[in-house]
Design a protein around this motif. Structure first.
Motif, mmCIF file in Angstrom:
data_model
loop_
_atom_site.group_PDB
_atom_site.id
_atom_site.type_symbol
_atom_site.label_atom_id
_atom_site.label_comp_id
_atom_site.label_asym_id
_atom_site.label_seq_id
_atom_site.Cartn_x
_atom_site.Cartn_y
_atom_site.Cartn_z
ATOM 1 N N ALA A 38 -49.296 10.902 -0.840
ATOM 2 C CA ALA A 38 -48.746 12.225 -1.145
ATOM 3 C C ALA A 38 -49.851 13.200 -1.543
ATOM 4 O O ALA A 38 -49.836 14.378 -1.163
ATOM 5 C CB ALA A 38 -47.716 12.118 -2.268
ATOM 6 N N HIS A 39 -50.830 12.708 -2.294
ATOM 7 C CA HIS A 39 -51.962 13.554 -2.692
ATOM 8 C C HIS A 39 -52.743 13.997 -1.464
ATOM 9 O O HIS A 39 -53.109 15.177 -1.331
ATOM 10 C CB HIS A 39 -52.867 12.786 -3.650
ATOM 11 N N LYS A 41 -51.648 14.301 1.551
ATOM 12 C CA LYS A 41 -50.823 15.242 2.314
ATOM 13 C C LYS A 41 -50.812 16.624 1.663
ATOM 14 O O LYS A 41 -50.876 17.656 2.341
ATOM 15 C CB LYS A 41 -49.398 14.698 2.425
ATOM 16 N N ARG A 42 -50.736 16.661 0.328
ATOM 17 C CA ARG A 42 -50.657 17.940 -0.381
ATOM 18 C C ARG A 42 -51.985 18.688 -0.420
ATOM 19 O O ARG A 42 -52.028 19.910 -0.331
ATOM 20 C CB ARG A 42 -50.188 17.711 -1.820
ATOM 21 N N PHE A 351 -52.963 21.870 -7.075
ATOM 22 C CA PHE A 351 -51.540 21.621 -6.872
ATOM 23 C C PHE A 351 -50.988 20.638 -7.908
ATOM 24 O O PHE A 351 -49.797 20.614 -8.208
ATOM 25 C CB PHE A 351 -51.287 21.072 -5.458
ATOM 26 N N MET A 461 -46.093 15.984 -7.154
ATOM 27 C CA MET A 461 -46.146 15.825 -5.701
ATOM 28 C C MET A 461 -44.976 16.532 -5.029
ATOM 29 O O MET A 461 -45.121 17.130 -3.961
ATOM 30 C CB MET A 461 -46.126 14.329 -5.332
ATOM 31 N N PRO A 464 -45.311 20.951 -6.370
ATOM 32 C CA PRO A 464 -46.706 21.238 -6.746
ATOM 33 C C PRO A 464 -46.882 22.660 -7.254
ATOM 34 O O PRO A 464 -46.045 23.536 -6.984
ATOM 35 C CB PRO A 464 -47.471 21.013 -5.446
#
Length: 467
Positions: A38-39, A41-42, A351, A461, A464
Motif C-alpha cells: 500500500a505504501h 502504491k500511495r 501522505f 493508507m 492519506p
C-alpha cells in the motif's frame, strides 16, 4: 488406556498450538505485506533520502557495476527522477519528464549534483534487491515502472524481518500474543515502513538485527549453529555498516557470561587457565571469529571502494560542509540517543503524516525504550532477559558517539546521525520488553498501543494526507 488417552490429548493440543502459531505468523506476514504494498502504491515520488542514488546503485549491482566516489548516476536512473519527481523543494529544479529515449539528460542538475553518493554503502543490499528487480521487471514488462518494482523488492526484507523477529521472540520463550505485539509495533513504525518501502539499504536493518539476535540466542541454548552468527555478521557488513550495531548486541550478549569467570581464573591461576572452561572458551572463540570476519570484510570493502573511486570522497562538492578539522565533541556528546531510540521522528512520506500517526511516533518511541528498561529491571537476576536488556541499552547509548567518532577519525567528517541508522537494534529492544509484557498491565498497555498503531497505519493508507 489412560496413558494412551493422555498422549492423544497431548498430541491434539500440540497440533492445535502449532496451527495457531502458523496462523498468527501468517497473519503478521500478510499484514506487513499489505502495509508495504500500500505504501508503494500511495507514494509515487522519489524519497529525498538519496533514493535516486540508491536506485542507481540497485540497477548497476546485478552486473557488478558498482559505483565509486565521483561516479555520476546512469541516464536510466536520471529519467526515473525526471518523471517520478522527488518529494522535496529541490523538485523545482528537476527537469521535465524525459520521454524521448534519444534525448540527452544532464544528470548534474539532479539531486546531489548527479553524483552517486550511495557508493559509501556495501553492495549486498543492492545486489539482492537489484537482482530481484531485474528478474521481476523481465516478467511484468512495462506494466510497472522500475521505481515501483525496485521498491516492491523490499518485500524480501519485510518477510525476513517478520519471520526472524518471530523466531527471536520464540527463542526467548515469548507467547504468540507477545510476539505479535512487538512485531506490529515495529512494522507500523514510519521509520521502518519508509525504509522497506523505498529503495534504501536501511530496509535490511531490522532483518539483520533480528537474525543476529536469534542466531546468538539459539546457539547459547543448543550450542549448535555457531556458523549462523558468523554468517549474519558477514551479511551485516555486506548490506550496511550500521547494521553491525545489531550484530554487536548479539556478540556482547554471547560474551558477557564468559567475562567475569575468565578474569577470575586468570587472576587466580594465570593465563594458562584462559581456555580451561569449555563454555567460556566456545563463547570467546565464537565472538572472536565473528569479529575477525567482520574486520576482514570491512577492510576488503574499503579497499574495493578505493579501487573504484574516481574522485577522493572528501573532494566531492557535497562533502565540503561535513569536513571538520577538530574533534566535534558537542555532536559526539549529543548523539547518545540516536541508537537508543531508532524509532524517533524521522523523514517519512507526506501522505503518511496523519495526526494519529504523528502523535504515535513519540509514544511508541518512548514505549520501546521503557519496555527494554523495565523489562531488564524486573527480569530475574542472571537471566538471559536481563542480560539482553542491559546489553541492548548499553550498545544503544554507545552507538551514536561511536559512529560519530568513526566518521571523524576514519573519514574526517561529521554529520547529524539519523535515527534510522540504529534500526538493526530495534529487534533487541522489543524482545527485551518480554518480561514487562508478561505482566497483565504491561500486556494490556502493549496490546492497546499495537492495536492503535495498526489502526493508524491502515487508516493512513486508506485516507492519506493530501498536499
Amino acid at each position: 488406556m489412560n496413558s494412551d488417552g493422555e498422549g492423544d490429548t497431548r498430541r491434539i493440543t500440540q497440533g492445535r498450538t502449532r496451527r495457531f502459531r502458523i496462523l498468527v505468523l501468517a497473519g503478521l506476514l500478510l499484514f506487513a505485506t499489505g502495509l508495504q504494498v500500500a505504501h508503494v502504491k500511495r507514494f509515487q515520488k522519489l524519497s529525498p533520502i538519496d533514493e535516486l542514488q540508491h536506485l542507481d546503485y540497485l540497477l548497476r549491482a546485478p552486473t557488478l557495476d558498482f559505483p565509486g566516489s565521483g561516479d555520476h548516476v546512469l541516464r536510466e536512473s536520471a529519467v526515473v527522477e525526471t518523471c517520478s519527481r522527488i518529494e522535496s523543494p529541490f523538485d523545482d529544479y528537476v527537469p521535465s519528464c524525459v520521454t524521448d529515449s534519444a534525448a540527452p539528460v544532464d544528470v548534474t542538475v539532479l539531486q546531489e549534483g548527479g553524483f552517486n553518493t550511495a557508493y559509501i554503502h556495501p553492495p549486498g543490499y543492492y545486489f539482492i534487491d537489484g537482482s530481484i528487480t531485474r528478474a521481476a521487471k523481465a516478467l511484468v514488462g512495462e506494466n510497472l515502472g522500475l521505481l515501483t518494482v525496485g521498491r516492491l523488492a523490499g518485500l524480501f526484507w519485510v518477510w525476513a524481518a517478520v519471520a526472524l523477529l518471530w523466531l527471536a521472540f520464540k527463542e526467548f520463550e515469548a507467547s504468540e500474543s507477545i510476539a505479535a505485539i512487538g512485531i506490529v509495533l515495529v512494522v507500523t513504525a514510519p521509520t521502518f515502513l519508509s525504509a522497506v518501502s523505498t529503495i534504501n539499504p536501511d530496509g535490511s536493518a531490522v532483518a539483520v538485527g533480528a537474525a543476529a539476535l536469534w542466531a546468538a540466542a539459539r546457539w547459547e541454548r543448543t550450542k549448535r549453529g555457531a556458523w549462523m552468527l558468523v554468517v549474519v555478521g558477514a551479511i551485516a557488513v555486506m548490506t550496511k555498516f550500521s547494521n553491525l550495531a545489531g550484530v554487536a548486541i548479539a556478540l556482547i550478549f554471547i560474551l558477557v557470561p564468559a567475562i567475569r569467570p575468565t578474569f577470575r581464573r586468570v587472576r587466580l591461576t594465570g593465563l594458562r587457565s584462559l581456555g580451561s572452561d569449555s563454555d567460556d572458551r566456545q563463547r570467546i572463540l565464537l565472538v572472536g571469529i565473528s569479529g575477525l570476519l567482520v574486520a576482514v570484510a570491512s577492510i576488503a570493502l574499503r579497499i574495493g571502494q578505493a579501487i573504484v573511486q574516481v574522485i577522493p570522497p572528501n573532494e566531492l562538492p557535497m562533502a565540503a560542509p561535513t569536513i571538520v578539522e577538530h574533534l566535534p565533541a558537542i555532536q559526539i556528546a549529543a548523539s547518545w540517543r540516536v541508537g537508543l531510540s531508532p524509532l524517533q521522528a524521522a523523514w517519512f512520506a507526506s501522505f503518511l503524516q496523519t495526526a494519529l500517526v504523528r502523535t504515535l511516533i513519540p509514544i511508541v518511541d518512548f514505549a520501546v525504550i521503557a519496555g527494554a528498561v523495565v523489562g531488564g529491571a524486573i527480569a530475574a537476576v542472571g537471566s538471559r532477559a536481563r542480560r539482553l536488556a542491559w546489553c541492548t541499552l548499553g550498545v544503544g547509548v554507545a552507538f551514536g558517539p561511536a559512529f560519530a567518532m568513526f566518521l571523524y577519525f576514519v573519514q574526517g567528517v561529521t554529520i547529524s546521525i539519523p535515527p534510522r541508522y540504529g534500526l538493526s537494534m530495534v529487534p533487541a529492544l522489543v524482545v527485551a520488553a518480554i518480561p514487562l509484557l508478561r505482566i497483565r498491565l504491561g500486556f494490556w498497555i502493549g496490546s492497546l498501543l499495537a492495536s492503535v498503531a495498526a489502526i493508524a497505519a491502515v487508516a493512513a493508507m486508506i485516507h492519506p494526507v493530501v498536499i
